[in-house]
Design an enzyme around this catalytic site. Structure first.
Site, mmCIF file in Angstrom:
data_model
loop_
_atom_site.group_PDB
_atom_site.id
_atom_site.type_symbol
_atom_site.label_atom_id
_atom_site.label_comp_id
_atom_site.label_asym_id
_atom_site.label_seq_id
_atom_site.Cartn_x
_atom_site.Cartn_y
_atom_site.Cartn_z
ATOM 1 C CE LYS A 1 75.218 -27.917 150.832
ATOM 2 N NZ LYS A 1 76.287 -27.148 150.166
ATOM 3 C CG ASN B 1 73.920 -18.578 141.535
ATOM 4 O OD1 ASN B 1 75.130 -18.591 141.768
ATOM 5 N ND2 ASN B 1 73.185 -17.510 141.763
ATOM 6 C CB ALA B 2 77.697 -22.235 140.140
ATOM 7 N N GLY B 3 76.971 -21.923 137.129
ATOM 8 C CA GLY B 3 77.392 -22.115 135.742
ATOM 9 C C GLY B 3 77.150 -20.903 134.861
ATOM 10 N N GLY C 1 75.815 -27.472 133.354
ATOM 11 C CA GLY C 1 75.024 -26.827 134.416
ATOM 12 C C GLY C 1 74.956 -25.345 134.156
HETATM 13 N N1 GLU Z 1 76.117 -23.694 149.192
HETATM 14 C C1 GLU Z 1 77.400 -23.102 148.984
HETATM 15 C C2 GLU Z 1 78.473 -24.173 149.024
HETATM 16 O O1 GLU Z 1 78.225 -25.332 148.790
HETATM 17 C C3 GLU Z 1 77.671 -21.928 149.918
HETATM 18 C C4 GLU Z 1 77.624 -22.223 151.360
HETATM 19 C C5 GLU Z 1 77.689 -21.001 152.271
HETATM 20 O O2 GLU Z 1 77.785 -19.900 151.773
HETATM 21 O O3 GLU Z 1 77.646 -21.208 153.473
HETATM 22 O O4 GLU Z 1 79.627 -23.895 149.217
#
Ligand code: GLU
Length: 410
Positions: free
Chosen positions: A105, A219-221, A216
């Protein structure tokens, strides 16, 4: 460790399954820290001519099952602690859906909303220059996360390719379609969460009458709300950092998205009423957490009324809150399964990049669905076999898989 430390939460979750996952001490010791952690300083020429220095991180947690994989977050609250936690969670996530990747990350401490497009581009390119020697298609593959998007991925890929002197689309996922992105990647986190949630609702006999609240609306929400509404579910409440809105009859999601685009928030939406209390404590059947870490802690867990929680965000429920909710009988679909659709399609993007052959949206979705349902069933079976929660089941499964790869290499 910081108060409400996300990394401490991640470590607590790991130790809680140490026995059940059959972890030897030496493997456990290795899993307590990232294999490599980088702090980088990124000087950026601002539009007014001054130079501002930003701090960024990349945590490469574990690569026993494959190259490090995980997004890059641009947020004011990014910290060493948070990036480490998120990289550990990525390691479990890729293992839960059984894709040949490890966990990593990255993040930069910045409020991207305060930057001009030019400043954002220089920051994105600067960050990638700083970590370029340590990433690669078979080494570590970044992607979008909170407040990073395909445009930023394009700048990062372009910078990386200029450094190495050849095309390398597979080094970054979540790219625009024009330069090797995958169909469906933009909404894949939500889509994956939807597949998993439907499986669960079938199992526990909850149907389309359920009231659904979403914390939220990013994007996700927002994508989750759209997908659920399209499939006949009612979103009765939604919130963002400024507040929430509700309509017991179900919010019109398309209109709510337009309102948010126009005003910057869901509040003041004509098709609903502003929420008085906290969305986390609202009367609801399903609560979808799509914001940040530690939304539910021991301070508010007791007041949560939902029967089902879907963790689209990473780490939104602290381990203490998890215990309280488990005792109350709340069914929680853990983050490392619920939001794995994002990295799932990132993996499919990499496969397409390697093939130089691109699938239709229907093909990508079919593969994602298969991956998510298999992940759900594996987690469910681990939960049943160990007579535990879905979270512990998912952890036992993931940690067992990662540990096996480590043993096989040693
Ligand atoms: N940021 C997203 C996660 O937390 C996707 C990570 C990715 O696609 O490598 O899962």
């Amino acid at each position: 460790m910081e108060k409400n430390s996300a990394f401490q939460n991640a470590l607590d979750q790991l130790v809680s399954v140490k026995e059940q996952a059959g972890l030897e001490d030496d493997i456990y010791e290795q899993l307590k820290k990232p294999k490599r952690f980088m702090e980088v300083s990124i000087p950026v020429r601002m539009d007014d001519g001054r130079m501002k220095v930003f701090t960024g991180y990349r945590s490469q947690f574990n690569d026993a099952r494959g190259p490090y994989k995980g997004g890059i977050r641009f947020h004011e609250r990014v910290s060493e602690d948070e990036v480490k936690a998120l990289s550990m969670w990525m390691t479990w996530k890729t293992a839960v859906i059984d894709i040949p990747l490890g966990g990593g990350k990255g993040g930069v401490i910045v409020n991207p909303k305060e930057l001009s497009a030019g400043e954002l581009e220089r920051l994105s390119r600067g960050y990638i220059r700083a970590i370029a020697p340590f990433i690669g298609e078979r080494v570590d593959i970044p992607a979008p996360d909170v407040y990073t998007d395909p445009r930023i991925m394009a700048w990062m890929l372009d910078e990386y390719e200029q450094i190495v002197g050849h095309k390398a689309p597979g080094v970054i996922t979540g790219k625009p379609l024009s330069i090797g992105g995958s169909k469906a990647r933009g909404y894949s986190t939500a889509q994956g969460g939807f597949y998993v949630l439907e499986e669960l609702l079938n199992k526990i006999g909850l149907g389309k009458e359920a009231r659904i609240s979403i914390q939220g609306f990013g994007n996700a929400g927002a994508n989750m709300a759209e997908i659920m509404a399209k499939n006949g579910y009612k979103i009765t409440a939604a919130s963002d950092t400024k507040g929430g809105v509700s309509d017991p009859g179900g919010l019109d999601i398309k209109k709510l998205e337009e309102h948010k685009k126009a005003t910057g928030s869901v509040i003041g939406f004509a098709g609903g009423e502003n929420l008085k209390g906290d969305i986390l404590e609202a009367e609801t059947d399903i609560l979808i957490l799509a914001a940040l870490e530690n939304a539910i802690t021991k301070e508010n867990a007791e007041n949560v009324k939902a029967k089902v929680i879907l963790e689209l965000a990473n780490g939104p429920v602290s381990p203490e809150a998890d215990e309280i909710l488990n005792e109350k009988g709340t069914v929680i679909v853990p983050d490392i399964l619920a939001n794995a659709g994002g990295v799932g399609v990132s993996y499919l993007e990499q496969v397409q990049n390697a093939y130089m052959y691109y699938w239709s949206e229907v093909e990508v979705l079919a593969k994602l669905k298969e991956m998510m349902i298999k992940g759900f069933n594996d987690v469910w079976n681990a939960k049943e076999a160990n007579k535990t929660s879905m979270r512990n089941g998912a952890y036992i499964l993931a940690v067992t898989r990662v540990a096996q790869a480590m043993r096989d290499r040693s």
